[in-house]
Write a protein that holds these residues in place. Sequence first.
Motif, PDB file in Angstrom:
ATOM      1  N   HIS A 257       3.498   6.048  -5.541  1.00  0.00           N
ATOM      2  CA  HIS A 257       3.350   6.220  -6.992  1.00  0.00           C
ATOM      3  C   HIS A 257       2.317   7.287  -7.303  1.00  0.00           C
ATOM      4  O   HIS A 257       2.510   8.134  -8.194  1.00  0.00           O
ATOM      5  CB  HIS A 257       2.918   4.895  -7.634  1.00  0.00           C
ATOM      6  CG  HIS A 257       4.011   3.879  -7.693  1.00  0.00           C
ATOM      7  ND1 HIS A 257       3.803   2.587  -8.100  1.00  0.00           N
ATOM      8  CD2 HIS A 257       5.333   3.963  -7.386  1.00  0.00           C
ATOM      9  CE1 HIS A 257       4.936   1.919  -8.045  1.00  0.00           C
ATOM     10  NE2 HIS A 257       5.875   2.731  -7.622  1.00  0.00           N
ATOM     11  N   ASN A 258       1.225   7.274  -6.562  1.00  0.00           N
ATOM     12  CA  ASN A 258       0.137   8.205  -6.850  1.00  0.00           C
ATOM     13  C   ASN A 258       0.496   9.641  -6.500  1.00  0.00           C
ATOM     14  O   ASN A 258       0.236  10.557  -7.274  1.00  0.00           O
ATOM     15  CB  ASN A 258      -1.122   7.778  -6.086  1.00  0.00           C
ATOM     16  CG  ASN A 258      -2.334   8.583  -6.497  1.00  0.00           C
ATOM     17  OD1 ASN A 258      -2.752   8.545  -7.651  1.00  0.00           O
ATOM     18  ND2 ASN A 258      -2.884   9.343  -5.566  1.00  0.00           N
TER      19      ASN A 258
ATOM     20  N   LYS B 221       9.100  11.603 -11.404  1.00  0.00           N
ATOM     21  CA  LYS B 221       8.916  10.168 -11.535  1.00  0.00           C
ATOM     22  C   LYS B 221       9.930   9.597 -12.531  1.00  0.00           C
ATOM     23  O   LYS B 221      10.082  10.107 -13.641  1.00  0.00           O
ATOM     24  CB  LYS B 221       7.488   9.858 -12.001  1.00  0.00           C
ATOM     25  CG  LYS B 221       7.142   8.388 -11.917  1.00  0.00           C
ATOM     26  CD  LYS B 221       5.663   8.132 -12.092  1.00  0.00           C
ATOM     27  CE  LYS B 221       5.364   6.647 -11.908  1.00  0.00           C
ATOM     28  NZ  LYS B 221       3.924   6.346 -12.036  1.00  0.00           N
ATOM     29  N   GLY B 222      10.638   8.552 -12.116  1.00  0.00           N
ATOM     30  CA  GLY B 222      11.663   7.942 -12.952  1.00  0.00           C
ATOM     31  C   GLY B 222      13.061   8.443 -12.675  1.00  0.00           C
ATOM     32  O   GLY B 222      14.032   7.837 -13.135  1.00  0.00           O
TER      33      GLY B 222
ATOM     34  N   ILE C  17      -5.351  10.734  -2.503  1.00  0.00           N
ATOM     35  CA  ILE C  17      -4.335  11.320  -1.621  1.00  0.00           C
ATOM     36  C   ILE C  17      -3.395  12.203  -2.443  1.00  0.00           C
ATOM     37  O   ILE C  17      -2.967  11.840  -3.535  1.00  0.00           O
ATOM     38  CB  ILE C  17      -3.542  10.220  -0.890  1.00  0.00           C
ATOM     39  CG1 ILE C  17      -4.460   9.429   0.048  1.00  0.00           C
ATOM     40  CG2 ILE C  17      -2.393  10.835  -0.071  1.00  0.00           C
ATOM     41  CD1 ILE C  17      -3.775   8.252   0.719  1.00  0.00           C
ATOM     42  N   ARG C  18      -3.084  13.369  -1.909  1.00  0.00           N
ATOM     43  CA  ARG C  18      -2.200  14.326  -2.582  1.00  0.00           C
ATOM     44  C   ARG C  18      -1.193  14.923  -1.595  1.00  0.00           C
ATOM     45  O   ARG C  18      -1.435  14.960  -0.385  1.00  0.00           O
ATOM     46  CB  ARG C  18      -3.026  15.489  -3.172  1.00  0.00           C
ATOM     47  CG  ARG C  18      -4.033  15.077  -4.233  1.00  0.00           C
ATOM     48  CD  ARG C  18      -3.356  14.665  -5.535  1.00  0.00           C
ATOM     49  NE  ARG C  18      -4.329  14.365  -6.564  1.00  0.00           N
ATOM     50  CZ  ARG C  18      -4.840  13.153  -6.798  1.00  0.00           C
ATOM     51  NH1 ARG C  18      -4.447  12.118  -6.057  1.00  0.00           N
ATOM     52  NH2 ARG C  18      -5.727  12.970  -7.763  1.00  0.00           N
ATOM     53  N   ILE C  19      -0.084  15.398  -2.144  1.00  0.00           N
ATOM     54  CA  ILE C  19       0.830  16.242  -1.368  1.00  0.00           C
ATOM     55  C   ILE C  19       0.326  17.668  -1.491  1.00  0.00           C
ATOM     56  O   ILE C  19       0.189  18.198  -2.597  1.00  0.00           O
ATOM     57  CB  ILE C  19       2.269  16.144  -1.898  1.00  0.00           C
ATOM     58  CG1 ILE C  19       2.760  14.698  -1.842  1.00  0.00           C
ATOM     59  CG2 ILE C  19       3.198  17.042  -1.082  1.00  0.00           C
ATOM     60  CD1 ILE C  19       4.100  14.487  -2.516  1.00  0.00           C
TER      61      ILE C  19
ATOM     62  N   LEU D 216       0.826  -1.210   0.000  1.00  0.00           N
ATOM     63  CA  LEU D 216       0.000   0.000   0.000  1.00  0.00           C
ATOM     64  C   LEU D 216       0.857   1.256   0.000  1.00  0.00           C
ATOM     65  O   LEU D 216       0.511   2.252  -0.642  1.00  0.00           O
ATOM     66  CB  LEU D 216      -0.941   0.002   1.210  1.00  0.00           C
ATOM     67  CG  LEU D 216      -2.034  -1.064   1.227  1.00  0.00           C
ATOM     68  CD1 LEU D 216      -2.963  -0.852   2.424  1.00  0.00           C
ATOM     69  CD2 LEU D 216      -2.838  -1.058  -0.064  1.00  0.00           C
ATOM     70  N   SER D 217       1.976   1.239   0.711  1.00  0.00           N
ATOM     71  CA  SER D 217       2.890   2.395   0.710  1.00  0.00           C
ATOM     72  C   SER D 217       3.388   2.683  -0.693  1.00  0.00           C
ATOM     73  O   SER D 217       3.474   3.844  -1.117  1.00  0.00           O
ATOM     74  CB  SER D 217       4.086   2.135   1.637  1.00  0.00           C
ATOM     75  OG  SER D 217       3.698   2.028   2.975  1.00  0.00           O
TER      76      SER D 217
END
Length: 424
Positions: free
Chosen positions: A59-60, A76-77, A220-222, A53-54
């Motif tokens: 990723h999201n 990302k990447g 979920i967002r930052i 789940l983490s």
Amino acid sequence: MHGFIRLDNLEKELIESWPFQRLHYIRQLGGAFLVYPGATHTRFEHSLGVMELSTRIYHNICKAVRPDVFSYVPRKGSIEYHYWRKVLRLAALCHDLGHLPFSHAAEAIFLGKKGHEQWTCKLIESPLLAPLLQRAYTEAGFQETFPDRNFVEDVAKIAVGQKQWLSYGKGSFSSWEKIVSEVITGNFFGADRIDYLLRDAKSTGVAYGLFDYQQLIEMIRILPAREGEDELALGIEENGLESCEALLLARHFMHRRVYQYAGVKSFNFHLCNFMKGFVCPDAFGSIEGYLALTDSAILYALHQAYADTSHPGYADAAAILGRKNRYKALSVSRDLSQEHFSAICNRADLSIQTVHLECPSPFDCKEVFNFPVSKKHLLIEPAHRLSQILSQAFSEGKTWIYVASDKESRLREALDLWSAQFHG
């Protein structure tokens, strides 16, 4: 539970290590299996679930990035993205390594405010795991880009969270490190909490402990912790508020029906009492001694005590294994202080040997449930303004009294008199 969980070779090696294999023998819900027969799941499968789940959350949140936090989040990447992804996955696997037998049943007695997280850090930094974790750093070539980073320390700090890490005097957290750690340890959105609520609900059969966690993860967002500030926090898109409400309700009912259920509390009380007499202080003097503490060791000792009526732990063993003279767990007002409790015991002519008080740890609802919510046009609102359920957040802790069954009626009469005087 979460479908296929894929591992690389080093993660497999970590899972096959002695500290991680020990989690096979640490029940997730302590003595709850004595009330809910299906509650025999362990910290082993929970830790695998938290890693999965983490990773999904990570990723999201790295994929859906707002312009006002773009500069804080690794692309990302990129090598930085992969560095923290690796730290996160290993930290998620390790986050529960330090638990005592039967998880939280006797943690307050033996470990105090430092909690099992201190032993988690010790195990991560021990010769049993540190060389293995360091190989993840070198084999992936991270030392070329991050020559000054302490990879093992990063795994430890992300595993235990900012509050515990700072309490050990081990150094500071950057804003990004705080976000990565909250992916695991966060009090609302953390993968640890999401997994154990779902897993505990499924194992106990308490169906209203389930909720739409996939929708929650997608939303979920930052976010800026507060509009116009640089501090970051995990928050939610407004479309995900209902999944947050469902999580909160699931959490509330699981506390009512499982974690704070009188029968479960009673058995955990006797487990804790027995462990106080069984666990030798020398066990905390070495890694090997600590790793030898498992549910199996305690259960074996319980059976030995139950077979010998002269054994000092016989009464607790009989209460657990023979269900004889088990103490009753009574939930009482949080207003009951130690002073009031002593007065009630005197009034009821009850000795300290037949009645015990357990007060809850402080719990700040506002800190837990007042997370940021992203609205249209990048506006930020605190959650309690947008949800009536979240604004009326539930308190988790209760005050408990444990009393010998033949003294219960006398205590209840004294409690009723106190309540009428105190609240009247």
